[in-house]
Design a protein around this motif. Sequence first.
Motif, PDB file in Angstrom:
ATOM      1  N   SER A  86      -1.915   6.952  -1.087  1.00  0.00           N
ATOM      2  CA  SER A  86      -1.435   6.614  -2.414  1.00  0.00           C
ATOM      3  C   SER A  86      -2.336   5.519  -2.967  1.00  0.00           C
ATOM      4  O   SER A  86      -3.108   4.897  -2.230  1.00  0.00           O
ATOM      5  CB  SER A  86       0.006   6.108  -2.354  1.00  0.00           C
ATOM      6  N   ILE A  87      -2.249   5.288  -4.254  1.00  0.00           N
ATOM      7  CA  ILE A  87      -3.028   4.212  -4.862  1.00  0.00           C
ATOM      8  C   ILE A  87      -2.638   2.878  -4.238  1.00  0.00           C
ATOM      9  O   ILE A  87      -3.484   2.026  -3.983  1.00  0.00           O
ATOM     10  CB  ILE A  87      -2.834   4.200  -6.391  1.00  0.00           C
ATOM     11  N   GLU A  88      -1.351   2.708  -3.964  1.00  0.00           N
ATOM     12  CA  GLU A  88      -0.888   1.452  -3.350  1.00  0.00           C
ATOM     13  C   GLU A  88      -1.532   1.239  -1.986  1.00  0.00           C
ATOM     14  O   GLU A  88      -1.927   0.121  -1.648  1.00  0.00           O
ATOM     15  CB  GLU A  88       0.639   1.455  -3.211  1.00  0.00           C
ATOM     16  N   ASP A  89      -1.645   2.316  -1.196  1.00  0.00           N
ATOM     17  CA  ASP A  89      -2.287   2.197   0.117  1.00  0.00           C
ATOM     18  C   ASP A  89      -3.759   1.821  -0.022  1.00  0.00           C
ATOM     19  O   ASP A  89      -4.281   1.014   0.744  1.00  0.00           O
ATOM     20  CB  ASP A  89      -2.177   3.509   0.895  1.00  0.00           C
ATOM     21  N   ALA A  90      -4.439   2.423  -0.998  1.00  0.00           N
ATOM     22  CA  ALA A  90      -5.852   2.120  -1.202  1.00  0.00           C
ATOM     23  C   ALA A  90      -6.050   0.666  -1.597  1.00  0.00           C
ATOM     24  O   ALA A  90      -6.928  -0.024  -1.077  1.00  0.00           O
ATOM     25  CB  ALA A  90      -6.441   3.048  -2.273  1.00  0.00           C
TER      26      ALA A  90
END
Length: 181
Positions: A86-90
């Motif tokens: 997810s963008i949050e993980d990135a």
Amino acid sequence: MNKPRVLIVDDEQAARVGLTEIVSAWGYETKSAADGLEALEIAVDFHPFAVISDILMPRLDGFGLLTRLHAQSPETAVILLTGQGSIEDAVRAVKEDGAFYYFEKPINTRALNIVLQRAIELGGTKIPPDVYLYLAQHYSDNQRPLDAADALETFLRLVPNAQDAGKIEKLIRQLRAKGAK
């Protein structure tokens, strides 16, 4: 001349073996591990220049490996991979946890090759994620990759008030001193 060492970490055997074969074909010395704890054990003697690791793994996940590896060997660049990203993980991986780069699976191997080359050249040096995004946009299948220092100088011309501009200028001087062109 010694080949740069890369450690591949993935709990899925087919992915681990396939990626190890690809990275070896690019001219790197490789070893592999099935999880973060095994990777930490191998890293003690192998001293990898870079680690390419899946995030979701048993025993010790990629984020845990990143944290512990940076504590024992801060100069090692860690590239994280995930099939459920997810963008949050990135953002967490690169900006907060200090990963060198983050890829979602399936991996674009040409992009991985470029990022791995840069990780080796920069010796795991941390620069802001927006610089990586800029660099990644300037590499394509049809053009020769820009020199890291030239690309960073271009970035500073385009974004003169970039966060950490002083650190980027220092890195450019270091790259020039190393002869990176």
